[in-house]
Design an enzyme around this catalytic site. Structure first.
Site, PDB file in Angstrom:
ATOM      1  N   ARG A 131       0.825  -1.227   0.000  1.00 50.74           N
ATOM      2  CA  ARG A 131       0.000   0.000   0.000  1.00 50.74           C
ATOM      3  C   ARG A 131       0.858   1.275   0.000  1.00 50.74           C
ATOM      4  NH1 ARG A 131      -2.727  -3.574  -1.020  1.00 50.74           N
ATOM      5  NH2 ARG A 131      -4.765  -4.131  -0.163  1.00 50.74           N
ATOM      6  N   SER A 159     -11.138  -0.858   2.607  1.00 47.64           N
ATOM      7  CA  SER A 159     -10.490  -1.122   3.900  1.00 47.64           C
ATOM      8  C   SER A 159     -10.123   0.204   4.552  1.00 47.64           C
ATOM      9  CB  SER A 159      -9.210  -1.925   3.698  1.00 47.64           C
ATOM     10  OG  SER A 159      -9.518  -3.097   2.995  1.00 47.64           O
ATOM     11  N   GLU A 169      -5.975   3.663   6.120  1.00 46.17           N
ATOM     12  CA  GLU A 169      -5.592   3.546   4.707  1.00 46.17           C
ATOM     13  C   GLU A 169      -6.044   4.750   3.876  1.00 46.17           C
ATOM     14  OE1 GLU A 169      -5.754  -0.460   2.854  1.00 46.17           O
ATOM     15  OE2 GLU A 169      -6.647   0.594   1.166  1.00 46.17           O
TER      16      GLU A 169
END
Ligand SMILES: Cc1cc2nc3c(=O)[nH]c(=O)nc-3n(C[C@H](O)[C@H](O)[C@H](O)COP(=O)(O)OP(=O)(O)OC[C@H]3O[C@@H](n4cnc5c(N)ncnc54)[C@H](O)[C@@H]3O)c2cc1C
Length: 352
Positions: free
Chosen positions: A165, A245, A346
Site C-alpha cells: 500500500r 479497507s 488507509e
C-alpha cells in the site's frame, strides 16, 4: 479550463462525505493539467488531485484550494512483443474497466484486481492489491507531471518505490506528481495468478469440468467474492458507502504475534509480509478489530462497521467525517489497548 466554485465533494467520493472545494476543475488532457496547476500556483492555492474518490475521507469543512479531477481517457496496446502486451491507460480511466479490457483480450497480470474501484491513476499511488496480487507486479512505467520541476517525467516500476500500500507517490514524494498515464506489462495467453487461499477454493468450486477458467471468468468470480464482502461498488448496496479497507493490515514481529495470541487466547491468522518486511508477518486488521469487540454491523451514530466486512467503515446515511473519525478512533484505541498495536488508516484525509 472550466472552473467551478464551492463545488460539493461528497458526490465525488465513495463515502459520500465531505464539504465543498473552494475551486474545482476537471483535466481532460496533459495541457489542462499544466494550465490548472499554473493557475493554482499563481494564486498560492493548495492543490488536491482527485481520481475516483474511492480512497478518501474529505472533511466536513471541505477543501480550501483547487481540486483537480484527473479525467484523461484512453486505453491502447502500446507494444506487443511476443506474448507481452503493454497496456497504456490514461490516468482518468476507470480501473475496473481497464481490467475488463485486459481479461477480455486474454491478457494476464491484473485479473485478481478486478472490482477495485477508482481510476488508473490511483493504482500506483497506493500500489493497489487484493487476493495476493499487487499492481506493482504489472506496472511497467508511470508517466506523471512533476509539480516542482513543472515538466512531465516517467518512472520505471523500480523507481516507483512500491511496497505494501505504498509508493513514492504516497510517501517521500506525496503531492509532488500528478499521474497522467500508466503502462501495464501483461502476458497474452498467460494463466491467472491465484495465490490467495480463499479465492483458490472459490475458483476450484466454480471450475467447469475439463477446462481451466478463463481470465474473464476469474475476474468475474473475484467481483462476486468482493460483492459478498461489500467490497464492490454496487448501486443501492449501503455497505459500499465506504473507502474500502479503512485500516491497513499491520506488519508485526514474531514477539508481537505472541503478545496478540496471549491477549486473545487464540493464534492470530497471519500472512507473509513481502520481501520488504523480511522476518515479519501481516496480521489481518479485521481479525484484531473483531477480537477487540467490534462486530460486523457495529454502529456509532451514523457511522458503522460494514455488515459484511469488519475492515470497512461505512456511512450509514448522512454521516459526517467527524462521525467516521470518532468510530475510527474508538476502534484504534480498543485495538491498541488490547494488543499494543496501533492501526494505521488507509484512506487519504483531505481538508483536515
Ligand atoms: C468498496 C471499495 C473496495 C476497495 N478495495 C480495495 C482493494 O481491494 N485494494 C486496494 O488496494 N484498494 C481498495 N480500495 C481503495 C481504492 O479503491 C484504491 O485506493 C484506489 O486505487 C483509489 O483510486 P482513486 O482513483 O479512487 O483515488 P482517490 O481516492 O481519488 O485518491 C486517493 C489518493 O490518490 C491520489 N491520486 C488519485 N489519482 C491520482 C493521480 N492521477 N495522480 C496523482 N495522485 C492521484 C489522490 O490525490 C489521493 O491522495 C477500495 C475502495 C472501496 C470504496
Amino acid at each position: 479550463m472550466i472552473l467551478m466554485e464551492n463545488k460539493p465533494l461528497a458526490p465525488f467520493t465513495t463515502f459520500g462525505i465531505g464539504g465543498p472545494a473552494r475551486w474545482f476543475t476537471e483535466a481532460a488532457s496533459e495541457e489542462d493539467i499544466v494550465e490548472a496547476t499554473a493557475w493554482a500556483r499563481e494564486r498560492g492555492l493548495a492543490l488536491f488531485v482527485l481520481g475516483g474518490g474511492s480512497n478518501l475521507l474529505v472533511s466536513d469543512a471541505g477543501f480550501d484550494g483547487l481540486v483537480l479531477k484527473v479525467g484523461l481517457r484512453g486505453i491502447t496496446v502500446a507494444e506487443s512483443p511476443g506474448e507481452t502486451r503493454i497496456y497504456r491507460a490514461a490516468a482518468g480511466e476507470d480501473w475496473d474497466h481497464c481490467v475488463q479490457q485486459a481479461v477480455d483480450d486474454c491478457c494476464a497480470g491484473v485479473e485478481c484486481l478486478a472490482g477495485i474501484p477508482g481510476t488508473v491513476g490511483g493504482t500506483p499511488v497506493q500500489n493497489v492489491g487484493a487476493y495476493g496480487q499487487e499492481v506493482a507486479s504489472a506496472i511497467e512505467r508511470v508517466r506523471a507531471f512533476d509539480l516542482v520541476e513543472r515538466k512531465f517525467v516517467e518512472f520505471t516500476a523500480a523507481e516507483c518505490g512500491f511496497a505494501y500500500r505504498r509508493s513514492r507517490f504516497n510517501s517521500v514524494d506525496r503531492g509532488r506528481y500528478i499521474v497522467t498515464r500508466v503502462d501495464y506489462r501483461l502476458t497474452h495467453g498467460g494463466a491467472a495468478t491465484v495465490r490467495y487461499g480463499d479465492l483458490q477454493r472459490v475458483l476450484a468450486e466454480s471450475k467447469p469440468e475439463g477446462r481451466e477458467l478463463s481470465l474473464a471468468e476469474v475476474a468475474a468470480v473475484v467481483r462476486r467474492v468482493r460483492q459478498s464482502k461489500g467490497m464492490l461498488m454496487v448501486e443501492g448496496d449501503p455497505n459500499c458507502r465506504s473507502a474500502g479497507s479503512f485500516f491497513k493490515n499491520p506488519i508485526v514481529t514474531e514477539e508481537q504475534v505472541e503478545r496478540i495470541a496471549k491477549a486473545s487466547g487464540k493464534e492470530p491468522p497471519r500472512f507473509p509480509a513481502g520481501a520488504e518486511s523480511a522476518g515479519r508477518v501481516k496480521v489481518p486488521a479485521a481479525w484484531l478489530i473483531e477480537q477487540a469487540g467490534f462486530a460486523k454491523g457495529f454502529a456509532l451514530g451514523r457511522a458503522g462497521v460494514s455488515s459484511r466486512h469488519t475492515l470497512a467503515l461505512v456511512n450509514l446515511g448522512g454521516s459526517s467525517s467527524t462521525e467516521i473519525l470518532a468510530l475510527a478512533g474508538q476502534i484504534t484505541a480498543a485495538v491498541e489497548a488490547r494488543f499494543g498495536i496501533r492501526l494505521e488508516m488507509e484512506p487519504v484525509m483531505i481538508g483536515f
